[in-house]
Design a protein around this motif. Structure first.
Motif, PDB file in Angstrom:
ATOM      1  N   LEU A   1      36.935  14.217  42.062  1.00 44.85           N
ATOM      2  CA  LEU A   1      36.483  13.183  41.138  1.00 44.85           C
ATOM      3  C   LEU A   1      35.005  13.351  40.796  1.00 44.85           C
ATOM      4  O   LEU A   1      34.586  13.081  39.658  1.00 44.85           O
ATOM      5  N   GLY A   2      34.214  13.793  41.771  1.00 43.66           N
ATOM      6  CA  GLY A   2      32.811  14.058  41.503  1.00 43.66           C
ATOM      7  C   GLY A   2      32.625  15.161  40.469  1.00 43.66           C
ATOM      8  O   GLY A   2      31.789  15.059  39.562  1.00 43.66           O
ATOM      9  N   LEU A   3      33.423  16.206  40.589  1.00 42.17           N
ATOM     10  CA  LEU A   3      33.369  17.299  39.612  1.00 42.17           C
ATOM     11  C   LEU A   3      33.824  16.819  38.232  1.00 42.17           C
ATOM     12  O   LEU A   3      33.269  17.229  37.207  1.00 42.17           O
ATOM     13  N   CYS A   4      34.825  15.932  38.221  1.00 43.54           N
ATOM     14  CA  CYS A   4      35.279  15.365  36.941  1.00 43.54           C
ATOM     15  C   CYS A   4      34.171  14.540  36.302  1.00 43.54           C
ATOM     16  O   CYS A   4      33.987  14.568  35.072  1.00 43.54           O
ATOM     17  N   GLY A   5      33.419  13.818  37.130  1.00 40.64           N
ATOM     18  CA  GLY A   5      32.303  13.037  36.610  1.00 40.64           C
ATOM     19  C   GLY A   5      31.235  13.924  35.997  1.00 40.64           C
ATOM     20  O   GLY A   5      30.678  13.610  34.940  1.00 40.64           O
ATOM     21  N   LEU A   6      30.947  15.047  36.648  1.00 41.14           N
ATOM     22  CA  LEU A   6      29.969  15.987  36.098  1.00 41.14           C
ATOM     23  C   LEU A   6      30.481  16.630  34.809  1.00 41.14           C
ATOM     24  O   LEU A   6      29.699  16.964  33.915  1.00 41.14           O
ATOM     25  N   ALA A   7      31.795  16.796  34.714  1.00 42.08           N
ATOM     26  CA  ALA A   7      32.375  17.416  33.519  1.00 42.08           C
ATOM     27  C   ALA A   7      32.152  16.561  32.278  1.00 42.08           C
ATOM     28  O   ALA A   7      32.169  17.089  31.160  1.00 42.08           O
ATOM     29  N   THR A   8      31.915  15.261  32.453  1.00 44.58           N
ATOM     30  CA  THR A   8      31.673  14.408  31.280  1.00 44.58           C
ATOM     31  C   THR A   8      30.400  14.794  30.546  1.00 44.58           C
ATOM     32  O   THR A   8      30.209  14.418  29.390  1.00 44.58           O
ATOM     33  N   LEU A   9      29.525  15.555  31.222  1.00 46.88           N
ATOM     34  CA  LEU A   9      28.284  15.981  30.585  1.00 46.88           C
ATOM     35  C   LEU A   9      28.537  16.957  29.425  1.00 46.88           C
ATOM     36  O   LEU A   9      27.758  17.009  28.470  1.00 46.88           O
ATOM     37  N   LYS A  10      29.603  17.708  29.521  1.00 47.86           N
ATOM     38  CA  LYS A  10      29.883  18.720  28.485  1.00 47.86           C
ATOM     39  C   LYS A  10      30.989  18.309  27.536  1.00 47.86           C
ATOM     40  O   LYS A  10      31.132  18.868  26.459  1.00 47.86           O
ATOM     41  N   LEU A  11      31.812  17.341  27.942  1.00 49.42           N
ATOM     42  CA  LEU A  11      32.917  16.920  27.082  1.00 49.42           C
ATOM     43  C   LEU A  11      32.456  15.802  26.161  1.00 49.42           C
ATOM     44  O   LEU A  11      32.742  14.626  26.358  1.00 49.42           O
ATOM     45  N   ARG A  12      31.711  16.200  25.148  1.00 52.00           N
ATOM     46  CA  ARG A  12      31.157  15.216  24.215  1.00 52.00           C
ATOM     47  C   ARG A  12      31.307  15.723  22.793  1.00 52.00           C
ATOM     48  O   ARG A  12      31.239  16.895  22.535  1.00 52.00           O
TER      49      ARG A  12
END
Length: 364
Positions: free
Chosen positions: A353-364
Motif C-alpha cells: 500500500l505504501g508503494l501504491c501511495g508513492l505511485a500516485t505521484l506519477k499517475l496524474r
C-alpha cells in the motif's frame, strides 16, 4: 536546535562541515539515527521502570482471544512514551524549530499522546480495560484535531488554504473553505483511532506506521520543494519539506520501539503510542495536502477500522457477526493463523500500500 545554531552563526560563503546541517536530507538521516539510538539506549531501563511501577502490566481485555489472557499477561504498557521521548529528542537536535508546520504536527502528536497516556493511566489505576469515557476521549481528540486543522490552514499558501486535493489529478481541488478544519479534524482523529484499533498484536501497528512514515518522508520532501513538486505535478506547500526530518525521526523511533515490541513483546505501546502515532500520520497528511493518499498508504488501518464498524453495525441490526472477531486481525487469529504469520502478512500488505501511495505521484 543545531539547525538554528548554524543558520544564525554561519554566514553565506563560509564553507564548513556544519553547512551540511542546512540540508534537509542530511538532518533527516541524522534524526532517524538519533531517534533509533535513543530508543535502543533507553529501552531496557525504561521497560524495567514500567515493570516496577505497573506491577501487573496492562489489563488484558476478557472478550479478546483467550490465549492473550495467558501469553500477554504482565506485559507493561505505555511504551509509546519511549517513542515520543526518542522522537522529541531527535527533533530538538535536528529539526528547524522556527518552522510552523513542524510545531503543528509535533504538538498534535504529543497532544494525542497525552490523551492516550491519561487513558492508559486510568486503566492501570483501576486494573481494568475501562479507560477514559468515550465522550472525554473523543471530545479531547476532536478539540485538538480541530485546533491543528485551523493552525495548518493558516500556514497554507492562500491558493491551497481550505482546499482538498485529489490524487491522480493536479488541477482538481475541492473548496471546503471554513469547513476544511472540520475535515482535518475527522482525518486526524480518525487515523488516531485507526492505529489504536490496529494495535492488538505484537509489532502489528508499529510496522505499518514506520512504512507510512517513510512514505510521508518522501512525500514531504517532494511537496516542500517547488522544483520537484512542479515536475511531479503535485501542489507545492512551502515549508513542509522540514516535515521530512520529523518523519525520519518517527521512523527511527518506531524501529527502536519495534526492537522491544517484536514477538514476544517486552512492552506494549498502549494508547499513548497508538493515538500519538495515528495523530502524527493524520496531521502530516493534512499538512502536505495528501489526506486522501493517506487512505491508500494507511489502507491497513482503514481496513481494521472498517472491520469494527461493519461488525458492530451488522450485529446491532441482525444479531449476527460478519467476522469471527473484530478488529480483523483477531478474525484471522480465530481462523488459526499464528500471531507472527498475521503480523508479517499485514506488514507486507502495508508495504504494498505504501508503494501504491508513492505511485500516485506519477499517475496524474
Amino acid at each position: 536546535m543545531l539547525y538554528m545554531l548554524v543558520s544564525h552563526t554561519i554566514h553565506d560563503g563560509h564553507v564548513t562541515l556544519l553547512n551540511l546541517l542546512r540540508y534537509i536530507s542530511f538532518r533527516a538521516g541524522c534524526a532517524c539515527l538519533t531517534a533509533l539510538g535513543v530508543s535502543l539506549m533507553l529501552g531496557r531501563p525504561f521497560i524495567a521502570m514500567l515493570r516496577r511501577i505497573q506491577r501487573g502490566g496492562q489489563p488484558i481485555r476478557a472478550l479478546g482471544p483467550e490465549r492473550h489472557l495467558v501469553e500477554k499477561a504482565g506485559t507493561p504498557t505505555m511504551g509509546g512514551v519511549l517513542v515520543l521521548i526518542a522522537l522529541s529528542i531527535s527533533m530538538l537536535l535536528w529539526g528547524n524549530l522556527e518552522n510552523g508546520f513542524v510545531w503543528a504536527v509535533w504538538l498534535t502528536t504529543l497532544g494525542f499522546g497525552a490523551i492516550g497516556f491519561a487513558d492508559d493511566y486510568r486503566k492501570l489505576a483501576r486494573r481494568n480495560t475501562d479507560g477514559l469515557s468515550k465522550k472525554a476521549r473523543l471530545g479531547s481528540e476532536f478539540a485538538l484535531s480541530l485546533l491543528c486543522g485551523i493552525w495548518l490552514q493558516y500556514l497554507m499558501p492562500p491558493e491551497l488554504a481550505g482546499q482538498l486535493a485529489f490524487p491522480f489529478a493536479k488541477d482538481l481541488l475541492l473548496p471546503l473553505g471554513p469547513l476544511y478544519p472540520l475535515f482535518a479534524m475527522i482525518v486526524i482523529t480518525g487515523f488516531g483511532n485507526a492505529v489504536n484499533f490496529t494495535d492488538g498484536l505484537d509489532g502489528l501497528a508499529i510496522g505499518p506506521v514506520v512504512t507510512a512514515a517513510l512514505v510521508f518522508a518522501i512525500l514531504s520532501y517532494l511537496v516542500g520543494n517547488h522544483v520537484f513538486a512542479d515536475y511531479l505535478q503535485v501542489h507545492a506547500v512551502p515549508g513542509t519539506g522540514e516535515l521530512t526530518v520529523f518523519c525520519a525521526a518517527l521512523v527511527g523511533a518506531g524501529l527502536g520501539f519495534l526492537w522491544f515490541n517484536a514477538p514476544p513483546a517486552a512492552v506494549f505501546m498502549g494508547d499513548t503510542g497508538s493515538l500519538s502515532l495515528g495523530g502524527a500520520l493524520g496531521s502530516l497528511a493534512v499538512a502536505i495536502k495528501h489526506e486522501l493518499v493517506l487512505c491508500i498508504v494507511g489502507g491497513l488501518f482503514v481496513a481494521e477500522t472498517l472491520s469494527v464498524i461493519i461488525q458492530v453495525g451488522w450485529y446491532k441490526r441482525t444479531g449476527r457477526r460478519v467476522f469471527l472477531m473484530a478488529p480483523i486481525h483477531h478474525h484471522f487469529e480465530k481462523k488459526g493463523w499464528t500471531e507472527p504469520t498475521i503480523v508479517i502478512r499485514f506488514w507486507i500488505i502495508s508495504i504494498i500500500l505504501g508503494l501504491c501511495g508513492l505511485a500516485t505521484l506519477k499517475l496524474r
